[in-house]
Design a protein around this motif. Structure first.
Motif, PDB file in Angstrom:
ATOM      1  N   VAL A  61      21.501 -44.232  19.373  1.00 48.37           N
ATOM      2  CA  VAL A  61      21.005 -45.798  19.564  1.00 48.37           C
ATOM      3  C   VAL A  61      19.841 -45.578  20.610  1.00 48.37           C
ATOM      4  O   VAL A  61      20.226 -44.709  21.612  1.00 48.37           O
ATOM      5  CB  VAL A  61      22.148 -46.536  20.197  1.00 48.37           C
ATOM      6  CG1 VAL A  61      21.403 -47.832  20.615  1.00 48.37           C
ATOM      7  CG2 VAL A  61      23.323 -46.673  19.209  1.00 48.37           C
ATOM      8  N   VAL A  62      18.594 -45.719  20.383  1.00 39.64           N
ATOM      9  CA  VAL A  62      17.638 -45.825  21.156  1.00 39.64           C
ATOM     10  C   VAL A  62      17.585 -47.060  21.969  1.00 39.64           C
ATOM     11  O   VAL A  62      17.254 -48.158  21.356  1.00 39.64           O
ATOM     12  CB  VAL A  62      16.314 -45.509  20.460  1.00 39.64           C
ATOM     13  CG1 VAL A  62      14.994 -45.405  21.290  1.00 39.64           C
ATOM     14  CG2 VAL A  62      16.484 -44.139  19.770  1.00 39.64           C
ATOM     15  N   ILE A  63      17.654 -46.863  23.386  1.00 39.03           N
ATOM     16  CA  ILE A  63      17.780 -47.966  24.143  1.00 39.03           C
ATOM     17  C   ILE A  63      16.275 -48.099  24.703  1.00 39.03           C
ATOM     18  O   ILE A  63      15.719 -47.354  25.489  1.00 39.03           O
ATOM     19  CB  ILE A  63      18.774 -47.855  25.225  1.00 39.03           C
ATOM     20  CG1 ILE A  63      20.200 -47.647  24.597  1.00 39.03           C
ATOM     21  CG2 ILE A  63      18.770 -49.185  26.122  1.00 39.03           C
ATOM     22  CD1 ILE A  63      21.192 -47.155  25.887  1.00 39.03           C
ATOM     23  N   PRO A  64      15.609 -49.474  24.416  1.00 36.87           N
ATOM     24  CA  PRO A  64      14.197 -49.501  25.295  1.00 36.87           C
ATOM     25  C   PRO A  64      14.558 -49.827  26.602  1.00 36.87           C
ATOM     26  O   PRO A  64      15.290 -50.463  27.265  1.00 36.87           O
ATOM     27  CB  PRO A  64      13.768 -50.876  24.383  1.00 36.87           C
ATOM     28  CG  PRO A  64      15.012 -51.411  23.969  1.00 36.87           C
ATOM     29  CD  PRO A  64      15.982 -50.406  23.711  1.00 36.87           C
ATOM     30  N   PRO A  65      13.452 -49.284  27.486  1.00 37.29           N
ATOM     31  CA  PRO A  65      13.633 -49.484  28.847  1.00 37.29           C
ATOM     32  C   PRO A  65      13.405 -50.969  29.133  1.00 37.29           C
ATOM     33  O   PRO A  65      12.803 -51.798  28.442  1.00 37.29           O
ATOM     34  CB  PRO A  65      12.380 -48.718  29.545  1.00 37.29           C
ATOM     35  CG  PRO A  65      11.515 -48.686  28.360  1.00 37.29           C
ATOM     36  CD  PRO A  65      12.219 -48.553  26.952  1.00 37.29           C
ATOM     37  N   GLY A  66      14.177 -51.482  30.404  1.00 38.35           N
ATOM     38  CA  GLY A  66      14.117 -52.804  30.833  1.00 38.35           C
ATOM     39  C   GLY A  66      12.647 -52.932  31.270  1.00 38.35           C
ATOM     40  O   GLY A  66      12.100 -52.321  31.877  1.00 38.35           O
ATOM     41  N   GLU A  67      12.533 -54.451  31.596  1.00 36.45           N
ATOM     42  CA  GLU A  67      11.304 -54.786  31.896  1.00 36.45           C
ATOM     43  C   GLU A  67      11.107 -54.362  33.402  1.00 36.45           C
ATOM     44  O   GLU A  67      12.267 -54.640  34.047  1.00 36.45           O
ATOM     45  CB  GLU A  67      11.216 -56.519  31.733  1.00 36.45           C
ATOM     46  CG  GLU A  67       9.730 -56.983  32.238  1.00 36.45           C
ATOM     47  CD  GLU A  67       9.912 -58.635  32.308  1.00 36.45           C
ATOM     48  OE1 GLU A  67       8.892 -59.215  32.715  1.00 36.45           O
ATOM     49  OE2 GLU A  67      10.912 -59.195  31.752  1.00 36.45           O
TER      50      GLU A  67
END
Length: 197
Positions: A26-32
């Motif tokens: 699962v690729v987790i996008p970085p938070g804002e």
């Protein structure tokens, strides 16, 4: 399926999960990244200067990130000339770039937010020696590249130099008319607000 990252630590990057005996990445996008810049100013009439304070920060996923490479910039047009040697970041006194009335500083790697920056400008003569209430507004920004601004804030300082005041009083008794010996006493108060005259 709904992935919440609870079993694998969450965060950003990649997590491996097993579903029905099969592994999935699962690729987790970085938070804002949430940026903040808060600007304020304090007037010192005796010295003829304004001390500007800017607090900058950047937070991602609840963690203060490295500000290395970010640029703090302040266009001092209208706020007075920068006073050399007054630039302070946290507990250090680096030398900022100052040209064309623009003050800028690039944070070195490993600089974690929040950071407090202070510096002084000289109050312009047309404001310092003016009569009545005076106002100066200054704007500071945080950039992630020379061309891209991520956050800014403005600060306004108000002061009254009070260099000179004048008043007059008649020597006549109220209600009594005396056509002779009528005078007005003028009082002129000159103040140097703590500076040398």
């Amino acid at each position: 399926f709904n992935y919440d990252g609870g079993e694998s630590g969450g965060g950003s990057g990649e997590d491996t999960v097993s579903i029905l005996e099969k592994d999935y990445t699962v690729v987790i996008p970085p938070g804002e990244i949430v940026y903040s810049v808060k600007k304020s100013g304090t007037v010192n009439l005796a010295a003829g200067t304004i001390t500007w304070t800017a607090k900058v920060d950047a937070v991602q996923n609840g963690v203060h990130i490295d500000l290395g490479g970010y640029i703090f910039e302040d266009g001092l047009s209208g706020a007075g000339d920068y006073v050399p040697g007054t630039f302070v970041v946290g507990s250090t006194s680096p030398t900022p770039a100052y040209a064309g009335n623009k003050l800028s500083y690039t944070f070195p790697s490993g600089t974690e937010g929040p950071q407090t920056i202070t510096y002084k400008t000289k109050i312009p003569d047309d404001k310092y020696y003016a009569s009545g209430e005076q106002t100066l507004t200054n704007r500071a920004a945080l950039k992630d590249s020379p061309e891209h601004e991520v956050k800014f804030d403005r600060a306004t300082v108000t002061f009254e130099p009070g260099w000179i005041a004048k008043s007059g009083a008649s020597n006549e008794t109220v209600g009594v008319y005396d056509p002779t010996n009528r005078t007005i006493t003028w009082t002129i108060l000159v103040s140097n607000v703590g500076s040398t005259a």
